[in-house]
Design an enzyme around this catalytic site. Structure first.
Site, PDB file in Angstrom:
ATOM      1  N   ARG A  91      13.792  -1.072  48.622  1.00 51.17           N
ATOM      2  CA  ARG A  91      13.554  -2.499  48.371  1.00 51.17           C
ATOM      3  C   ARG A  91      14.169  -2.913  47.039  1.00 51.17           C
ATOM      4  O   ARG A  91      14.675  -4.012  46.882  1.00 51.17           O
ATOM      5  CB  ARG A  91      12.056  -2.786  48.390  1.00 51.17           C
ATOM      6  N   ASP A 151       0.985  -3.160  53.471  1.00 46.22           N
ATOM      7  CA  ASP A 151       0.776  -1.709  53.300  1.00 46.22           C
ATOM      8  C   ASP A 151      -0.707  -1.364  53.491  1.00 46.22           C
ATOM      9  O   ASP A 151      -1.040  -0.328  54.073  1.00 46.22           O
ATOM     10  CB  ASP A 151       1.213  -1.274  51.894  1.00 46.22           C
ATOM     11  N   ARG A 154      -1.334  -1.324  57.119  1.00 44.11           N
ATOM     12  CA  ARG A 154      -0.801  -0.083  57.703  1.00 44.11           C
ATOM     13  C   ARG A 154      -1.743   1.084  57.408  1.00 44.11           C
ATOM     14  O   ARG A 154      -2.033   1.914  58.271  1.00 44.11           O
ATOM     15  CB  ARG A 154       0.588   0.226  57.111  1.00 44.11           C
ATOM     16  N   HIS A 178       4.790  -2.925  46.178  1.00 46.04           N
ATOM     17  CA  HIS A 178       5.076  -2.854  47.620  1.00 46.04           C
ATOM     18  C   HIS A 178       6.388  -2.083  47.707  1.00 46.04           C
ATOM     19  O   HIS A 178       7.468  -2.653  47.667  1.00 46.04           O
ATOM     20  CB  HIS A 178       5.222  -4.270  48.191  1.00 46.04           C
TER      21      HIS A 178
HETATM   22  P1  NAD Z   1      17.149 -12.068  57.661  1.00 46.78           P
HETATM   23  O1  NAD Z   1      18.483 -11.652  57.172  1.00 46.78           O
HETATM   24  O2  NAD Z   1      16.861 -12.013  59.120  1.00 46.78           O
HETATM   25  O3  NAD Z   1      16.822 -13.543  57.181  1.00 46.78           O
HETATM   26  C1  NAD Z   1      17.064 -14.018  55.909  1.00 46.78           C
HETATM   27  C2  NAD Z   1      17.369 -15.506  56.036  1.00 46.78           C
HETATM   28  O4  NAD Z   1      17.479 -16.031  54.713  1.00 46.78           O
HETATM   29  C3  NAD Z   1      18.693 -15.797  56.760  1.00 46.78           C
HETATM   30  O5  NAD Z   1      18.439 -16.667  57.856  1.00 46.78           O
HETATM   31  C4  NAD Z   1      19.553 -16.464  55.679  1.00 46.78           C
HETATM   32  O6  NAD Z   1      20.415 -17.459  56.181  1.00 46.78           O
HETATM   33  C5  NAD Z   1      18.474 -17.066  54.778  1.00 46.78           C
HETATM   34  N1  NAD Z   1      18.939 -17.389  53.417  1.00 46.78           N
HETATM   35  C6  NAD Z   1      19.733 -16.669  52.607  1.00 46.78           C
HETATM   36  N2  NAD Z   1      19.930 -17.345  51.449  1.00 46.78           N
HETATM   37  C7  NAD Z   1      19.229 -18.507  51.540  1.00 46.78           C
HETATM   38  C8  NAD Z   1      19.019 -19.604  50.661  1.00 46.78           C
HETATM   39  N3  NAD Z   1      19.563 -19.660  49.452  1.00 46.78           N
HETATM   40  N4  NAD Z   1      18.246 -20.623  51.100  1.00 46.78           N
HETATM   41  C9  NAD Z   1      17.677 -20.604  52.326  1.00 46.78           C
HETATM   42  N5  NAD Z   1      17.842 -19.587  53.195  1.00 46.78           N
HETATM   43  C10 NAD Z   1      18.593 -18.546  52.801  1.00 46.78           C
HETATM   44  O7  NAD Z   1      16.085 -11.162  56.866  1.00 46.78           O
HETATM   45  P2  NAD Z   1      14.582 -10.872  57.287  1.00 46.78           P
HETATM   46  O8  NAD Z   1      14.514  -9.655  58.109  1.00 46.78           O
HETATM   47  O9  NAD Z   1      13.954 -12.148  57.759  1.00 46.78           O
HETATM   48  O10 NAD Z   1      13.964 -10.493  55.856  1.00 46.78           O
HETATM   49  C11 NAD Z   1      13.792 -11.462  54.857  1.00 46.78           C
HETATM   50  C12 NAD Z   1      13.224 -10.811  53.618  1.00 46.78           C
HETATM   51  O11 NAD Z   1      11.879 -10.392  53.869  1.00 46.78           O
HETATM   52  C13 NAD Z   1      13.973  -9.539  53.191  1.00 46.78           C
HETATM   53  O12 NAD Z   1      14.113  -9.511  51.790  1.00 46.78           O
HETATM   54  C14 NAD Z   1      13.065  -8.421  53.663  1.00 46.78           C
HETATM   55  O13 NAD Z   1      13.238  -7.224  52.930  1.00 46.78           O
HETATM   56  C15 NAD Z   1      11.719  -9.076  53.394  1.00 46.78           C
HETATM   57  N6  NAD Z   1      10.564  -8.430  54.018  1.00 46.78           N
HETATM   58  C16 NAD Z   1       9.459  -8.387  53.272  1.00 46.78           C
HETATM   59  C17 NAD Z   1       8.313  -7.771  53.762  1.00 46.78           C
HETATM   60  C18 NAD Z   1       7.084  -7.721  52.904  1.00 46.78           C
HETATM   61  O14 NAD Z   1       6.086  -7.070  53.248  1.00 46.78           O
HETATM   62  N7  NAD Z   1       7.072  -8.393  51.772  1.00 46.78           N
HETATM   63  C19 NAD Z   1       8.327  -7.195  55.030  1.00 46.78           C
HETATM   64  C20 NAD Z   1       9.502  -7.284  55.794  1.00 46.78           C
HETATM   65  C21 NAD Z   1      10.632  -7.890  55.259  1.00 46.78           C
END
Ligand code: NAD
Length: 316
Positions: A91, A151, A154, A178
């Site tokens: 991450r 987490d 999980r 995380h």
């Molecule tokens: P993804 O690539 O499917 O989606 C990301 C989206 O963000 C895309 O649609 C993209 O166009 C958009 N984007 C990029 N820059 C932007 C901006 N400036 N303004 C608006 N939109 C913008 O990714 P995902 O699988 O949806 O994951 C998103 C994030 O969530 C990742 O960083 C991932 O690691 C995180 N995540 C966090 C957790 C958690 O527990 N916190 C769990 C899973 C994923």
């Protein structure tokens, strides 16, 4: 938080996580309006169309392609925009890419409003929660990272599965980052008031210590394992987001392990990480001072130090 009858949420980022979070919120009946923002105009339009076509099966909720102006009327702005982990990537590896995305997004929100609660989901979530707090000028209580809520879920699921008890009756917390330095707070773990140590002593069905290490490793490595298999994780995190939103919108005073910027708790400050916190309509009402043992205190301090090093490197 806005005190209008209409409950509105803006979701920034219409990727796997943002769109699944919008779907869980749509089904929850908690909100009457969802505005969706993404730099990819086609993608966000497609998600909005797809969600709206299910409208006849849920309680009415207005779902639309939004703009930053929507944040002004929103109770919560959920930020799930930015890159996700690639197979094998930590991450923390994402930090430079996503910090740049956040500078832009937080600037846009802060120009429009200072009244909403910001809920950060993008990884590395603790660093970006801190970055959001710094860039937004919002109070710490209204900048929340989804942190280790996932987490912890999980952890409870795996513990419940191991001992054959409903995960909802397992009281256990993952705290700290995380990510790779997250801490299982074993000393707080209990089942119906029976501490985990006591429970294991009475049960003796497995090698307690080895099982604990395996369960913790499974929690810590869960995202890697899922990403290797299907490319991204989104269902469970979306449910975690819905749960946090529910605690806020229904003013529940629920205890959730969200991430926030600490100001001296456990001797830690100027870094965001997760601790059991009371969540209500004000955001984080209070971070609980839970009794950790020496080992857990040491691991929590290490987790904070490792996050601080990343913040230092980012220079925010
Ligand atoms: P993804 O690539 O499917 O989606 C990301 C989206 O963000 C895309 O649609 C993209 O166009 C958009 N984007 C990029 N820059 C932007 C901006 N400036 N303004 C608006 N939109 C913008 O990714 P995902 O699988 O949806 O994951 C998103 C994030 O969530 C990742 O960083 C991932 O690691 C995180 N995540 C966090 C957790 C958690 O527990 N916190 C769990 C899973 C994923």
């Amino acid at each position: 938080m806005a005190s209008r009858a209409v409950k509105k949420v803006t979701v920034i980022g219409a990727g796997f996580v943002g769109s699944t979070a919008a779907y869980t919120l749509m089904m929850s009946g908690l909100v009457s309006e969802i505005a969706f923002i993404d730099v990819d105009a086609g993608k966000v339009e497609g998600e909005v169309m797809d969600l709206n076509h299910g409208m006849q099966f849920v309680r009415p909720v207005k779902i639309k392609v939004g703009a930053y102006e929507d944040c002004a009327e929103s109770d919560i702005v959920i930020i799930a925009a930015g890159a996700g982990q690639k197979p094998g990537e930590t991450r923390i590896d994402l930090v430079h890419r996503n910090a740049a995305v956040f500078k832009n997004i937080i600037g846009n929100i802060a120009r429009i409003t200072r009244n909403c609660i910001l809920l950060v989901v993008t990884n590395p979530v603790d660093i970006l929660t801190y970055v959001t707090w710094k860039f937004s000028g919002f109070p710490r209580s209204r900048v929340i990272g989804s942190g280790t809520v996932l987490d912890t879920a999980r952890f409870r699921y795996l513990l419940g599965d191991h001992i054959g008890i409903d995960a909802r009756n397992v009281h256990a917390y993952i705290i700290g980052e995380h990510g790779d330095t997250e801490v299982p707070a074993w000393s707080l773990t209990n089942i119906a008031g029976i501490s985990m140590d006591e429970y294991c002593m009475r049960c003796r069905m497995c090698n307690g210590q080895l099982s604990r290490e395996n369960i913790y490793a499974e929690v810590r490595n869960a995202a890697y394992r899922i990403i290797e298999r299907k490319g991204a994780t989104y269902y469970a995190v979306a449910l975690a987001v819905r749960r946090i939103a529910e605690a806020i919108l229904r003013d529940e005073n629920s205890i959730l392990t969200v991430s926030s910027t600490l100001e001296g708790q456990y001797g830690i400050e100027d870094v965001a990480l997760s601790l059991p916190s009371i969540i209500n309509r004000n955001g984080i009402e209070r971070i609980l001072d839970v009794p950790l043992n020496d080992k857990e205190n040491e691991l929590l301090a290490k987790s904070a130090d490792s996050l601080k090093n990343v913040i230092k490197e980012l220079g925010v």
